[in-house]
Design a protein around this motif. Structure first.
Motif, PDB file in Angstrom:
ATOM      1  N   GLY A 152      19.649   3.899  56.158  1.00 46.10           N
ATOM      2  CA  GLY A 152      20.597   4.996  56.071  1.00 46.10           C
ATOM      3  C   GLY A 152      20.402   6.089  57.092  1.00 46.10           C
ATOM      4  O   GLY A 152      20.358   7.260  56.732  1.00 46.10           O
ATOM      5  N   TYR A 153      20.284   5.738  58.355  1.00 44.15           N
ATOM      6  CA  TYR A 153      20.135   6.754  59.396  1.00 44.15           C
ATOM      7  C   TYR A 153      21.504   7.249  59.855  1.00 44.15           C
ATOM      8  O   TYR A 153      22.450   6.466  60.001  1.00 44.15           O
ATOM      9  CB  TYR A 153      19.356   6.193  60.585  1.00 44.15           C
ATOM     10  CG  TYR A 153      17.897   5.950  60.292  1.00 44.15           C
ATOM     11  CD1 TYR A 153      16.972   6.985  60.324  1.00 44.15           C
ATOM     12  CD2 TYR A 153      17.446   4.675  59.972  1.00 44.15           C
ATOM     13  CE1 TYR A 153      15.630   6.764  60.047  1.00 44.15           C
ATOM     14  CE2 TYR A 153      16.114   4.439  59.690  1.00 44.15           C
ATOM     15  CZ  TYR A 153      15.205   5.486  59.738  1.00 44.15           C
ATOM     16  OH  TYR A 153      13.885   5.265  59.447  1.00 44.15           O
ATOM     17  N   ASP A 154      21.582   8.542  60.128  1.00 42.69           N
ATOM     18  CA  ASP A 154      22.837   9.135  60.570  1.00 42.69           C
ATOM     19  C   ASP A 154      23.388   8.417  61.801  1.00 42.69           C
ATOM     20  O   ASP A 154      24.588   8.139  61.877  1.00 42.69           O
ATOM     21  CB  ASP A 154      22.614  10.619  60.879  1.00 42.69           C
ATOM     22  CG  ASP A 154      23.890  11.330  61.276  1.00 42.69           C
ATOM     23  OD1 ASP A 154      24.523  11.945  60.405  1.00 42.69           O
ATOM     24  OD2 ASP A 154      24.253  11.280  62.471  1.00 42.69           O
ATOM     25  N   LEU A 155      22.542   8.111  62.758  1.00 38.97           N
ATOM     26  CA  LEU A 155      22.995   7.451  63.984  1.00 38.97           C
ATOM     27  C   LEU A 155      23.623   6.096  63.683  1.00 38.97           C
ATOM     28  O   LEU A 155      24.649   5.728  64.265  1.00 38.97           O
ATOM     29  CB  LEU A 155      21.836   7.290  64.958  1.00 38.97           C
ATOM     30  CG  LEU A 155      22.143   6.548  66.260  1.00 38.97           C
ATOM     31  CD1 LEU A 155      23.244   7.251  67.031  1.00 38.97           C
ATOM     32  CD2 LEU A 155      20.888   6.423  67.109  1.00 38.97           C
ATOM     33  N   ILE A 156      23.019   5.335  62.762  1.00 39.27           N
ATOM     34  CA  ILE A 156      23.567   4.032  62.394  1.00 39.27           C
ATOM     35  C   ILE A 156      24.956   4.203  61.787  1.00 39.27           C
ATOM     36  O   ILE A 156      25.896   3.457  62.091  1.00 39.27           O
ATOM     37  CB  ILE A 156      22.637   3.297  61.415  1.00 39.27           C
ATOM     38  CG1 ILE A 156      21.231   3.115  62.027  1.00 39.27           C
ATOM     39  CG2 ILE A 156      23.228   1.956  61.008  1.00 39.27           C
ATOM     40  CD1 ILE A 156      21.215   2.267  63.271  1.00 39.27           C
ATOM     41  N   VAL A 157      25.094   5.207  60.926  1.00 33.21           N
ATOM     42  CA  VAL A 157      26.389   5.442  60.285  1.00 33.21           C
ATOM     43  C   VAL A 157      27.413   5.939  61.302  1.00 33.21           C
ATOM     44  O   VAL A 157      28.591   5.562  61.246  1.00 33.21           O
ATOM     45  CB  VAL A 157      26.243   6.415  59.111  1.00 33.21           C
ATOM     46  CG1 VAL A 157      27.602   6.719  58.486  1.00 33.21           C
ATOM     47  CG2 VAL A 157      25.306   5.829  58.056  1.00 33.21           C
ATOM     48  N   GLN A 158      26.989   6.776  62.239  1.00 32.91           N
ATOM     49  CA  GLN A 158      27.928   7.189  63.294  1.00 32.91           C
ATOM     50  C   GLN A 158      28.461   5.977  64.037  1.00 32.91           C
ATOM     51  O   GLN A 158      29.649   5.917  64.393  1.00 32.91           O
ATOM     52  CB  GLN A 158      27.235   8.142  64.274  1.00 32.91           C
ATOM     53  CG  GLN A 158      26.999   9.534  63.736  1.00 32.91           C
ATOM     54  CD  GLN A 158      26.695  10.534  64.844  1.00 32.91           C
ATOM     55  OE1 GLN A 158      27.206  10.418  65.952  1.00 32.91           O
ATOM     56  NE2 GLN A 158      25.872  11.525  64.537  1.00 32.91           N
ATOM     57  N   ALA A 159      27.587   5.005  64.272  1.00 34.08           N
ATOM     58  CA  ALA A 159      28.007   3.804  64.991  1.00 34.08           C
ATOM     59  C   ALA A 159      28.928   2.934  64.137  1.00 34.08           C
ATOM     60  O   ALA A 159      30.013   2.528  64.575  1.00 34.08           O
ATOM     61  CB  ALA A 159      26.779   3.007  65.424  1.00 34.08           C
ATOM     62  N   MET A 160      28.504   2.657  62.902  1.00 32.80           N
ATOM     63  CA  MET A 160      29.205   1.667  62.088  1.00 32.80           C
ATOM     64  C   MET A 160      30.454   2.222  61.422  1.00 32.80           C
ATOM     65  O   MET A 160      31.348   1.458  61.041  1.00 32.80           O
ATOM     66  CB  MET A 160      28.239   1.087  61.058  1.00 32.80           C
ATOM     67  CG  MET A 160      27.058   0.353  61.695  1.00 32.80           C
ATOM     68  SD  MET A 160      25.926  -0.401  60.493  1.00 32.80           S
ATOM     69  CE  MET A 160      26.929  -1.781  59.927  1.00 32.80           C
ATOM     70  N   SER A 161      30.548   3.539  61.271  1.00 32.06           N
ATOM     71  CA  SER A 161      31.738   4.128  60.651  1.00 32.06           C
ATOM     72  C   SER A 161      32.918   4.200  61.615  1.00 32.06           C
ATOM     73  O   SER A 161      34.066   4.315  61.186  1.00 32.06           O
ATOM     74  CB  SER A 161      31.420   5.546  60.158  1.00 32.06           C
ATOM     75  OG  SER A 161      31.179   6.415  61.259  1.00 32.06           O
ATOM     76  N   GLY A 162      32.632   4.189  62.918  1.00 31.27           N
ATOM     77  CA  GLY A 162      33.686   4.341  63.916  1.00 31.27           C
ATOM     78  C   GLY A 162      33.636   5.651  64.666  1.00 31.27           C
ATOM     79  O   GLY A 162      34.363   5.821  65.655  1.00 31.27           O
ATOM     80  N   LEU A 163      32.792   6.603  64.237  1.00 32.63           N
ATOM     81  CA  LEU A 163      32.776   7.895  64.908  1.00 32.63           C
ATOM     82  C   LEU A 163      32.424   7.764  66.386  1.00 32.63           C
ATOM     83  O   LEU A 163      33.049   8.398  67.242  1.00 32.63           O
ATOM     84  CB  LEU A 163      31.783   8.844  64.229  1.00 32.63           C
ATOM     85  CG  LEU A 163      31.649  10.204  64.922  1.00 32.63           C
ATOM     86  CD1 LEU A 163      32.928  11.015  64.782  1.00 32.63           C
ATOM     87  CD2 LEU A 163      30.469  10.996  64.383  1.00 32.63           C
ATOM     88  N   MET A 164      31.414   6.951  66.701  1.00 31.02           N
ATOM     89  CA  MET A 164      31.006   6.832  68.102  1.00 31.02           C
ATOM     90  C   MET A 164      32.113   6.249  68.961  1.00 31.02           C
ATOM     91  O   MET A 164      32.202   6.548  70.158  1.00 31.02           O
ATOM     92  CB  MET A 164      29.723   6.015  68.222  1.00 31.02           C
ATOM     93  CG  MET A 164      28.483   6.760  67.747  1.00 31.02           C
ATOM     94  SD  MET A 164      26.944   5.815  67.934  1.00 31.02           S
ATOM     95  CE  MET A 164      26.885   5.600  69.724  1.00 31.02           C
ATOM     96  N   SER A 165      32.966   5.434  68.367  1.00 35.22           N
ATOM     97  CA  SER A 165      34.078   4.857  69.141  1.00 35.22           C
ATOM     98  C   SER A 165      35.085   5.931  69.535  1.00 35.22           C
ATOM     99  O   SER A 165      35.913   5.713  70.424  1.00 35.22           O
ATOM    100  CB  SER A 165      34.782   3.769  68.328  1.00 35.22           C
ATOM    101  OG  SER A 165      35.586   4.332  67.302  1.00 35.22           O
TER     102      SER A 165
END
Length: 400
Positions: A152-165
């Protein structure tokens, strides 16, 4: 309902708190960011927060540089108004004390991996069995059902949620946000959930399990972008600093650098071009409506840039602001703090005294009556271990 902390316990644990959450005991089994941020907010409004740490301490204690007097500023920024006790859940006596704390708490908050506290008898079902009115908040990365095994790391969620895209230049790589945005948002969601559950408890006497996960927080927090997909069937894409529905709503270059300019309505756009000295642009049918400007931004942008080249950032900020046009320079955090000071927001408070005094950012909420309190600086590891342990043992004896 759980009783407030007994008066004899208050005398052991410190001065009686005041505020809208005074009398509520929080057992804080969380660490790193989302949970500690949430419990700091609860402490600011009078809750008595006991931070429970393993012998190695909260990981953020060692996340430095940056630091202040050898202590991580990461840790310092999210741990005021808490007492600290070291308990090793693998030790029978310490585990029993942790269970006693959870049994007496009004609020328990934790961010272990889903199911990680079951073996210690500190999961919701175990705690609720002896403390049915407890409000028990769990924070995870991906929920307690299918996502239990995902980190549950914030960076992982940023990636997998779509935010980084959505973050970065249109033709460049995806970027993470410069802030652990979903950790912070999950902490805020947790506070909302806890306060809602407390209101339910006030009305019914019933406690409950409050669950927050970073992925759900991310999808809810990306509100308009999430809606673009689920309601419109379109996957949003990276546009750099541009807005998908509005123009201008981005940085534009002045003589000495970029200035953010927002003209979200027709009236605002008319005021903008008049202040820039190009009123005729406002009469051009390609730019007379929000929809037209959005679709013809490639033609409109160079006209705005040419006009902005006639002045500096500071000059345009003064002129545009005077004309009621939303704009602002791109600043570093020190500039943001100075702006808040200039506006009378008093962003910095000092918590503690003498060698323990720590400058911190104040609670963001202003009330006319329920003032936040800044009673205690972030604790050292196990700073109140003796007092908390003694109190818990006394309570155990009292119940025998």
């Amino acid at each position: 309902m759980s009783a407030p902390i007994p008066e004899q316990a208050r005398a052991v644990l410190g001065e009686v708190t005041t505020g809208p959450l005074a009398g509520l005991l929080v057992a804080d089994f969380s660490r790193v960011l989302a949970g500690p941020f949430a419990t700091q907010i609860l402490g600011d409004f009078g809750a008595d927060v006991i931070k429970v740490e393993a012998p190695v301490g909260d990981e953020t204690r060692g996340w430095r540089p940056p630091e202040r007097d050898g202590v991580s500023t990461y840790y310092l920024g999210i741990n005021r108004n808490k007492r600290d006790v070291v308990l090793d859940f693998r030790d029978d006596d310490d585990r029993a004390l942790a269970q006693e704390l959870a049994r007496r708490a009004d609020i328990v908050i934790e961010n272990f991996k889903p199911g990680g506290l079951e073996k210690f008898g500190l999961d919701y079902d175990s705690v609720a069995a002896t403390n049915p009115s407890v409000v028990y908040a769990s924070i995870s990365g991906f929920g307690s059902a299918g996502g239990a095994g995902l980190p549950g790391y914030d960076l992982i969620v940023q990636a997998m949620s779509g935010l980084m895209s959505l973050t970065g230049d249109a033709d460049g790589p995806a970027y993470r946000s410069g802030v652990s945005v979903f950790d912070i948002m999950s902490g805020l969601q947790s506070v909302i959930g806890i306060l809602t559950a407390l209101r339910h408890r006030d009305a019914t006497g019933e406690g409950q399990h409050v669950e927050v996960n970073l992925l759900s927080t991310a999808l809810a927090g990306m509100a308009n972008h999430s809606s673009t997909y689920v309601a419109g069937g379109t996957v949003p894409y990276r546009m750099g600093n541009a807005h998908p529905s509005l123009f201008p709503y981005e940085p534009l270059p002045a003589k000495d650098g970029d200035i953010i300019i927002v003209a979200a309505t027709d009236r605002q756009f008319t005021a903008l071009v008049e202040t820039l000295g190009i009123p005729e642009v406002g009469d051009d049918e390609r730019f007379t409506t929000t929809d037209a400007r959005n679709h013809n931004r490639a033609e409109l942008r160079p006209l705005l840039v040419e006009a902005l080249q006639q002045g500096t950032i500071d000059e345009w900020f003064e002129r545009l602001t005077a004309a009621g046009i939303a704009c602002g320079p791109i600043q570093t955090i020190d500039g943001g703090v100075r702006l808040a000071e200039k506006l009378g927001l008093d962003p910095i408070i000092t918590v503690g005294e003498g060698d323990r005094a720590v400058p911190m950012i104040r609670n963001a909420i202003t009330f006319s009556r329920s003032k936040p309190q800044y009673r205690m600086p972030p604790p050292t590891l196990g700073e109140q271990s003796d007092e908390v342990r003694a109190w818990l043992r006394e309570r155990e004896e009292d119940d025998r």
